[in-house]
Design an enzyme around this catalytic site. Sequence first.
Site: not given
Length: 284
Positions: A90, A143, A246
């Site tokens: 995200d 991911h 981050s």
Amino acid sequence: MKDALIVHLLALLPRRRISRGMGFLARVRLFSVLNRLVLRIYAWWYAVNLDEMEGSLSDYTSLDHFFTRALVEGARPVAPGLDVVVSPVDGRVLLVSPVEDSRVALPGGRHCDVSHLLGDVKLDGELDAAIIYLAPPDYHRVHYCCDGRILQASYQPGRLWPVFPGAVQRVPALFEKNERLVVSGVNRSGTPWASVMVGAFGVGRISTSFWNLVTNASWPGPSVFEPSESLEVSKGEEMGQFHLGSTVVLVFPRSSVDWRIVPGEKLRMGQEIGVWKESLDYPS
């Protein structure tokens, strides 16, 4: 002015020691009532979507536990298709750009040297890069963006500057200076890729699902992980976690991906961000 002040103040402070201290506090298990209060304040302040997280606030024993929270099944569907590349996180797209003379131009006039960013990992030829920034309310697990195999992972110790856009505009070579984990591999047809997890000020810790690495925790570095056997991965499978921060940088050979995203776009993990341009069968 506020961003500039923050950067100037942090330049005078021991950012690594402070980040480790913040990490210790984030992992402290508070009394249940106080812990729920802290988490509710955090969720309210940053407008965290609590409906999509796994469990309830009372299930999370610390701020770090909540920050690295899992999501309920189905909250992030992974775009189907062998040729589809998906967002690993995200976040918001900072840039999508060809790499020219080893650099990409960042918003605000700074540049990122991609070869320096990759460190021990070498991708030959001309390249493209995409940078995705994760804000505090975002889901902070990372991911894989495609099916394929991991060839190498490289931990590069460094500094811990914050990575919010105002800091990126003011600190030269911020991404290359910060500590980072570089994971490289090939897709189903053998096309190389790299996914870079960039650490940040405030805890500054990265952990992985395939290596017992935890950054900013007195881990000796640089360190390199090379699987003894073929380590196959699937897009949407978890690669690691940010324990605050981050930014993720994706690097591919030039024009190997037909990009479907633009700077400023908000992404969700598993969303289609591009399409491979070549056949996706393992080479014989």
